[in-house]
Design an enzyme around this catalytic site. Structure first.
Site, PDB file in Angstrom:
ATOM      1  N   ASP A  14      -3.422   2.108 -12.204  1.00  0.00           N
ATOM      2  CA  ASP A  14      -2.878   1.740 -10.897  1.00  0.00           C
ATOM      3  C   ASP A  14      -3.531   0.417 -10.530  1.00  0.00           C
ATOM      4  O   ASP A  14      -4.726   0.377 -10.221  1.00  0.00           O
ATOM      5  CB  ASP A  14      -3.233   2.848  -9.891  1.00  0.00           C
ATOM      6  CG  ASP A  14      -2.918   2.449  -8.444  1.00  0.00           C
ATOM      7  OD1 ASP A  14      -2.280   1.393  -8.238  1.00  0.00           O
ATOM      8  OD2 ASP A  14      -3.315   3.202  -7.534  1.00  0.00           O
ATOM      9  N   LYS A  76      -2.552  -8.941  -5.491  1.00  0.00           N
ATOM     10  CA  LYS A  76      -1.263  -8.340  -5.857  1.00  0.00           C
ATOM     11  C   LYS A  76      -0.112  -8.915  -5.026  1.00  0.00           C
ATOM     12  O   LYS A  76       1.018  -9.001  -5.485  1.00  0.00           O
ATOM     13  CB  LYS A  76      -1.372  -6.825  -5.645  1.00  0.00           C
ATOM     14  CG  LYS A  76      -0.162  -6.042  -6.086  1.00  0.00           C
ATOM     15  CD  LYS A  76      -0.507  -4.583  -6.112  1.00  0.00           C
ATOM     16  CE  LYS A  76       0.669  -3.698  -6.327  1.00  0.00           C
ATOM     17  NZ  LYS A  76       0.276  -2.291  -6.413  1.00  0.00           N
ATOM     18  N   GLU A 153       5.371   2.877  -8.879  1.00  0.00           N
ATOM     19  CA  GLU A 153       4.298   3.691  -8.281  1.00  0.00           C
ATOM     20  C   GLU A 153       4.797   5.031  -7.748  1.00  0.00           C
ATOM     21  O   GLU A 153       4.182   6.067  -8.020  1.00  0.00           O
ATOM     22  CB  GLU A 153       3.588   2.890  -7.184  1.00  0.00           C
ATOM     23  CG  GLU A 153       2.696   1.829  -7.810  1.00  0.00           C
ATOM     24  CD  GLU A 153       2.280   0.726  -6.862  1.00  0.00           C
ATOM     25  OE1 GLU A 153       2.515   0.848  -5.640  1.00  0.00           O
ATOM     26  OE2 GLU A 153       1.719  -0.273  -7.350  1.00  0.00           O
ATOM     27  N   ASP A 176       4.947   5.779   0.105  1.00  0.00           N
ATOM     28  CA  ASP A 176       3.745   5.133  -0.440  1.00  0.00           C
ATOM     29  C   ASP A 176       3.430   3.881   0.376  1.00  0.00           C
ATOM     30  O   ASP A 176       4.125   2.865   0.263  1.00  0.00           O
ATOM     31  CB  ASP A 176       4.032   4.789  -1.917  1.00  0.00           C
ATOM     32  CG  ASP A 176       2.848   4.107  -2.599  1.00  0.00           C
ATOM     33  OD1 ASP A 176       1.870   3.765  -1.924  1.00  0.00           O
ATOM     34  OD2 ASP A 176       2.917   3.909  -3.829  1.00  0.00           O
TER      35      ASP A 176
END
Ligand code: AMP
Length: 627
Positions: A14, A76, A153, A176
């Site tokens: 992850d 990210k 994800e 999420d």
């Protein structure tokens, strides 16, 4: 050392905005791989320390305020962009920074499995664009992994949950909300087959935005009281950001939190601080607009899956920001369901990536679990299109793969020449949902030549889109009558152009990496450096002059040196002293603030003797400072 693998070990990763984690399959279950110090989550922060070594994780996070020009968080959010990140005067691409984070994780796998090749399944937000996925894949390769698969994800979270609840047929909603991105997906599970029905999200919405809203709130308070904007001071801004995250997290369990920062920035060399109480309802007022946006996306994704709220059987909450009570309350109110409490918001994605890795390596093939995914956007090309009123205009969007199509998928469509004698056609590739390409996201373009001359509309061109399990697109085009095929697909073209750059990056990163003490249990590189130790003086960041010889005084220029040199040194010294101020207690701050003021005065008056004298004093204060 784990023996449960066949050829290369396959791990799940992850790569998060805030934290990252790596997991593997042990005894038929996914498990996080811990670092030597027992930590399983790795803060996604990278620092180039004063020795030039790369530090990743908690030590880098701790240095964010003290060394903002040497450290970077939340990379990210920049993945897939060509933004340059400058750390300690060196430029990096977002994927190079991510590669450092992945290298640190790889180290954990190397310790577990031993050296040698490792395959990785890396997760990305479902809503990541094609470039962002490619950048993630390249980052994994730069770090030395064979990137087996990029998975979404929410799919990973559903896989982790699915493995534990193989008998549980129904529809799951995976919400999420992490540090930087928001994803929501509907997953159907039937007899061990997990099928993503629809996905939506926003790759620019997450806990970071909540922090920045609080930073703005703090800054407004300071502005109102002192008429100075602390966000203009890089250190002040970093300090407020750190405090904002602390306050936000505390407000998930407390009704009110106090802020007491004696020094945020300087005003005419006097410290400006902030003392304020923040209540949960004030924080809710700041973020409720953003949470409402996530709820709208949630309604949309239920609709996209052709379901209604009552069809949802389970809600899985993933990502650190789902700990915010407003998030839980909003989702429960909307769906009339309490979220599952057995899904770990920080670990589920990495564990699910490991489940995918286990399915690939064969370690979990007995489980009967299978996952399919969907394309999160429509993908197609630019065409001539008819405007209302019948006028033909370029820039229309013709989708070839529609949003939420199950992947992998290959689709071919025929298009025709639009002019007489046309022998070449430009294929412009876009993704998005708007009928006009200018509102969609451009992925690339290539030229197909060798079309035979003919009347307008008589020559057909077949355009093929292949969207693979990594969510990465390949496009090719072929002239039907000549058989001439575009030999370079979109994907190849990009890879070919970047191959050399890629190799150079790998070597550059490796060199920097080798400087760092990555195998130590405790990273001592930062603690090593001491202002009291003359041997370390040249390692201290941004000191303006030569401190090599501890027996000599500060290297003040001789009288005949140009006053401009002295002036520049003085300016640099002021800058350095200001940076240091934030780390000192008030007893040490007061004489330093006074000395800075004197130094400024001396610079203004261009009084060389006074300048030398004050510079020496400021330098002494800096060297003696304890922080
Ligand atoms: P992730 O990307 O899933 O690691 O989530 C990280 C984000 O969750 C960061 O923005 C954190 O500040 C936030 N976060 C972690 N714990 C909490 C908490 N208890 N309350 C609010 N936000 C949190």
């Amino acid at each position: 050392m784990n023996q449960e693998y066949t050829s290369h070990p396959v791990v799940g990763i992850d790569l998060g905005t805030t934290n990252s984690a790596i997991a593997y399959i042990r005894g038929g279950k996914p498990e996080l791989i811990e670092a030597a110090n027992g930590e399983s989550l790795l803060p996604s922060v990278v620092l180039i320390d004063p020795k030039g070594a790369v530090i990743v994780g908690q030590n880098a996070k701790d240095a964010l305020v003290a060394m903002p020009d040497r450290s970077i968080a939340a990379i990210k959010r920049k993945m897939g962009s060509d933004e340059e990140i400058v750390l300690a005067d060196q430029a990096f691409s977002p994927e190079e920074i991510s590669a450092f984070i992945l290298k640190e994780l790889k180290q954990r796998a190397d310790e577990l499995y031993g050296e040698g090749e490792k395959e990785a399944v890396i997760t990305v937000p479902a809503y990541f664009t094609d470039e962002q996925r490619r950048a993630t894949k390249r980052a994994g390769e730069m770090a030395g992994f064979i990137v087996e698969r990029i998975i979404n994800e929410p799919t990973a979270a559903a896989l982790a949950f699915g493995l534990d609840h193989l008998q549980k047929d129904g529809h799951f909603l995976v919400y999420d909300l992490g540090g930087g991105t928001f994803d929501v997906s509907i997953v159907e599970m039937f007899s061990g087959v997990l099928e993503v029905k629809a996905s939506s999200g926003d790759h620019m919405l997450g806990g970071e935005d909540f922090d920045w809203l609080l930073v703005d709130w703090f800054a407004e308070k300071i502005l109102a009281e002192h008429d100075i904007d602390p966000r203009l001071d890089i250190r002040g801004k970093a300090l407020l950001k750190e405090e904002a995250e602390r306050v936000k997290i505390a407000l998930s369990s407390e009704e009110s939190v106090s802020v007491s920062l004696p020094l945020v920035t300087l005003q005419e060399n006097r410290p400006v601080g902030l003392a304020v109480e923040v209540t949960r309802s004030q924080f809710v007022a700041l973020i409720e607009g953003l949470i409402a946006q996530t709820m709208e996306r949630t309604s949309q994704v239920i609709k996209d899956a052709e379901l209604s709220v009552k069809d949802i059987d389970e809600v899985l909450l993933v990502g650190g920001s789902t700990r915010i009570p407003l998030v839980r309350d909003s989702i429960s109110a909307k769906l009339g369901l309490s979220p599952r409490s057995d899904v770990h918001p920080d670990e589920a994605v990495a564990l699910g990536a490991a489940v995918q890795a286990g399915l690939k390596s064969g370690l979990l093939s007995e489980s009967g679990l299978i996952a399919t995914d969907v394309a999160p956007f429509s993908m197609g090309i630019a065409v001539l299109a008819e405007k209302p009123g019948g006028r033909i205009k370029p820039g229309g969007f013709s989708p070839i793969i529609s949003k939420n199509t199950t992947i992998p998928v290959t689709r071919t469509e025929k298009f025709y020449t639009s002019a007489m004698g046309q022998t070449a056609v430009s294929i412009e590739v876009y993704q998005g949902e708007h009928e006009w390409v200018k509102h969609n996201h451009r992925l690339g373009e290539f030229l197909l030549e060798g079309i035979p001359e003919n009347w307008k509309g008589q020559e057909a061109i077949e355009v093929t889109f292949r969207y693979n399990l990594n969510g990465i697109l390949e496009v090719s085009a072929r002239s039907v009558s000549s058989g001439e095929e575009m030999s370079i697909t979109l994907q190849d073209a990009l890879i070919r152009n970047n191959r050399r750059e890629f190799e150079e990056s790998v070597q550059r990163l490796q060199k920097l990496w080798e400087n760092a003490p990555h195998n130590l249990e405790e990273d001592e590189s930062l603690e090593d450096i001491s202002v009291d130790d003359p041997e370390d003086w040249d390692l201290l960041p941004d000191f303006p002059a030569d401190l090599d010889d501890p027996d000599e005084d500060w290297d003040i220029p001789e009288d005949d040196e140009a006053p401009t040199v002295l002036h520049e040194d003085g300016q640099q010294l002021i800058e350095q002293a200001r940076k240091t101020l934030a780390d000192l207690d008030s007893e040490q701050q007061i004489p330093l603030v006074a000395a800075i003021q004197e130094l400024e005065q001396a610079l203004k008056e261009e009084n060389v003797d006074q300048l030398k004298d004050v510079m020496a004093r400021v330098t002494d204060l800096l060297i003696d400072a304890e922080y």
